[in-house]
Design an enzyme around this catalytic site. Sequence first.
Site, PDB file in Angstrom:
ATOM      1  N   ILE A  26       8.050   2.980  -1.843  1.00  0.00           N
ATOM      2  CA  ILE A  26       9.012   3.751  -1.054  1.00  0.00           C
ATOM      3  C   ILE A  26       8.885   3.270   0.387  1.00  0.00           C
ATOM      4  CG2 ILE A  26       9.638   6.046  -0.189  1.00  0.00           C
ATOM      5  CD1 ILE A  26       8.451   7.191  -2.797  1.00  0.00           C
ATOM      6  N   GLY A  83       0.782  -1.230   0.000  1.00  0.00           N
ATOM      7  CA  GLY A  83       0.000   0.000   0.000  1.00  0.00           C
ATOM      8  C   GLY A  83       0.814   1.280   0.000  1.00  0.00           C
ATOM      9  N   HIS A  84       2.147   1.184   0.025  1.00  0.00           N
ATOM     10  CA  HIS A  84       3.003   2.393   0.121  1.00  0.00           C
ATOM     11  C   HIS A  84       4.102   2.307  -0.924  1.00  0.00           C
ATOM     12  CE1 HIS A  84       5.631   5.454   2.042  1.00  0.00           C
ATOM     13  NE2 HIS A  84       4.512   5.872   2.586  1.00  0.00           N
ATOM     14  N   TYR A  85       4.007   2.667  -2.028  1.00  0.00           N
ATOM     15  CA  TYR A  85       2.854   2.998  -2.841  1.00  0.00           C
ATOM     16  C   TYR A  85       2.833   2.014  -3.985  1.00  0.00           C
ATOM     17  CZ  TYR A  85       3.222   7.465  -0.374  1.00  0.00           C
ATOM     18  OH  TYR A  85       3.300   8.424   0.585  1.00  0.00           O
TER      19      TYR A  85
END
EC number: 4.2.1.59
Length: 142
Positions: free
Chosen positions: A47, A40-42
């Site tokens: 990152i 979920g990041h990203y």
Amino acid sequence: MEIIPHRHPFLLIDRVLELEPGRRVVAVKNVSMNEPVFQGHYPGNPIFPGVLILEAMAQAGAVAVLSQPEFAGKVPLFAGIDDARFRRPVLPGDQLRLEVEMVAMRRGLGVGKGMAYVGDELKAEATLKFALVDAATPEPAR
């Protein structure tokens, strides 16, 4: 990493390279594309989150502190973060080198200066404040 209470999936250091108990530590975190956070990041532009870099620094610092016999079995808790700076992103495939030097320690409260590098490039730095508590109670160790 038996010396600190963290475990997978929240153990954020893979290896300790140098250790001076109570003074300093150098540890590494191999940042893999398989880290759960990258879901979920990203998506499409992964990152490693800055807050996890800070947590990795704190875990490395905990190794230095908890390696002292008088603090064995204590649990380190964040008490504050000052002067946090994120210089460049940390990406999958990076090996994050975490260097933490203890600045002060008194009555179960401490301060450490942490720096995170990939190669020779400084990625992040912060002053980390912590409290050592007994595992069964949320009160600072005295």
